[in-house]
Write an enzyme that holds these catalytic residues in place. Structure first.
Site, PDB file in Angstrom:
ATOM      1  N   TYR A  56      -7.416   1.149  -0.470  1.00 23.40           N
ATOM      2  CA  TYR A  56      -7.425   1.800   0.838  1.00 23.40           C
ATOM      3  C   TYR A  56      -8.823   2.165   1.307  1.00 23.40           C
ATOM      4  CZ  TYR A  56      -2.398   2.051   0.248  1.00 23.40           C
ATOM      5  OH  TYR A  56      -1.092   1.708   0.068  1.00 23.40           O
ATOM      6  N   ARG A  97       7.816   5.483  -0.444  1.00 18.01           N
ATOM      7  CA  ARG A  97       8.348   4.157  -0.156  1.00 18.01           C
ATOM      8  C   ARG A  97       9.710   4.335   0.499  1.00 18.01           C
ATOM      9  NH1 ARG A  97       6.173   4.171  -5.323  1.00 18.01           N
ATOM     10  NH2 ARG A  97       4.446   2.687  -5.671  1.00 18.01           N
ATOM     11  N   ARG A 106       3.327   4.202   4.769  1.00 22.61           N
ATOM     12  CA  ARG A 106       2.740   4.575   3.478  1.00 22.61           C
ATOM     13  C   ARG A 106       1.258   4.197   3.431  1.00 22.61           C
ATOM     14  NH1 ARG A 106       3.844   5.471  -2.075  1.00 22.61           N
ATOM     15  NH2 ARG A 106       2.801   4.052  -3.518  1.00 22.61           N
ATOM     16  N   HIS A 155       6.942   0.353   5.412  1.00 26.21           N
ATOM     17  CA  HIS A 155       5.880   0.448   4.407  1.00 26.21           C
ATOM     18  C   HIS A 155       4.509   0.676   5.044  1.00 26.21           C
ATOM     19  CE1 HIS A 155       5.184   0.254   0.128  1.00 26.21           C
ATOM     20  NE2 HIS A 155       4.109  -0.486   0.309  1.00 26.21           N
ATOM     21  N   LYS A 178       8.368   3.848  -8.496  1.00 26.64           N
ATOM     22  CA  LYS A 178       7.953   2.589  -9.091  1.00 26.64           C
ATOM     23  C   LYS A 178       7.381   2.869 -10.476  1.00 26.64           C
ATOM     24  CE  LYS A 178       5.597  -1.674  -7.759  1.00 26.64           C
ATOM     25  NZ  LYS A 178       4.722  -2.315  -6.742  1.00 26.64           N
ATOM     26  N   HIS A 238       0.533   5.891  -7.940  1.00 26.08           N
ATOM     27  CA  HIS A 238      -0.132   4.737  -8.531  1.00 26.08           C
ATOM     28  C   HIS A 238      -0.514   5.045  -9.978  1.00 26.08           C
ATOM     29  CE1 HIS A 238      -1.534   3.148  -4.343  1.00 26.08           C
ATOM     30  NE2 HIS A 238      -0.296   2.791  -4.632  1.00 26.08           N
TER      31      HIS A 238
END
Length: 216
Positions: A198, A32, A166, A163, A57, A189
């Site tokens: 995706y 990110r 990514r 972004h 994150k 994630h």
């Protein structure tokens, strides 16, 4: 929004200097934008060819690859950053923000080379938290503007932001045959269902799977 490889290249060739290096890392690592801008010198391991992303994150650390193609440029960049840091030290500055009360625990760490930002700001500024004059990292708005302008100049009919790199990183890895769990780890994630998004842009039908009939 996902860009194909030609569109990624069209943006990169229209960027120069630090914005080009940052954009290359975003696409080449899946970071990110703020994860990239907050990198410290010690987070880049050239020998192991990896980058440690701290407090991503969800406040979790993870490791991603250091692209071989960007390594020489990044090394030269860090040589210049070190010269800047030494100049700051000589002028009585050279301190950087440290998280989680580390500065109180290690009073001298804030001036050590390993803790400096990989992408420092061009100018010193006053830290509102402490009142100390420091060199922060580059502001994300500067990179956002550069990427958006490069996408407009490329004129391929799609908007792009940092972004977007990514998203494209994840999609292109899946297209190349890497398994979903590996991509999940690289992206950081928590749940694989987030990564599964995706698979819907791979142009391979349901869940990103190619029919066995097409391999006959």
């Amino acid at each position: 929004m996902v860009l194909n490889r030609e569109e990624i290249q069209a943006i990169l060739v229209r960027l120069n200097g630090t914005p080009h290096l940052i954009a290359s890392l975003l696409y080449g690592t899946g970071m990110r934008i703020m994860e990239c801008l907050r990198l410290r010198v010690q987070d880049v391991d050239f020998k192991r060819r990896e980058i440690l992303i701290r407090d991503g994150k969800g406040f979790k650390d993870r490791v991603t690859m250091l692209p071989t193609s960007v390594t020489p440029t990044l090394q030269m960049h860090l040589d210049k950053v070190k010269e800047l840091h030494l100049t700051d030290l000589a002028q009585g500055f050279g301190s950087v923000y440290l998280p989680y009360a580390l500065e109180r625990k290690y009073p001298n760490a804030a001036r050590e080379w390993i803790w400096q930002y990989v992408f420092p700001a061009a100018k010193l500024s006053t830290d509102p938290r402490s009142g100390e004059v420091r060199r922060h990292h580059i502001q994300e708005q500067a990179i956002q503007r550069a990427v958006k302008q490069a996408a407009r100049d490329a004129d391929f009919g799609k908007a792009a932001t940092p972004h977007t790199f990514r998203h494209s990183f994840a999609t292109h890895l899946l297209e190349s045959g890497y398994d979903i769990r590996t991509v999940q780890e690289l992206l950081g994630h928590v749940d694989v269902s987030t990564t599964m998004i995706y698979t819907h842009v791979l142009n391979k039908g349901g869940q990103g799977v190619t029919s066995p009939l097409d391999h006959l």
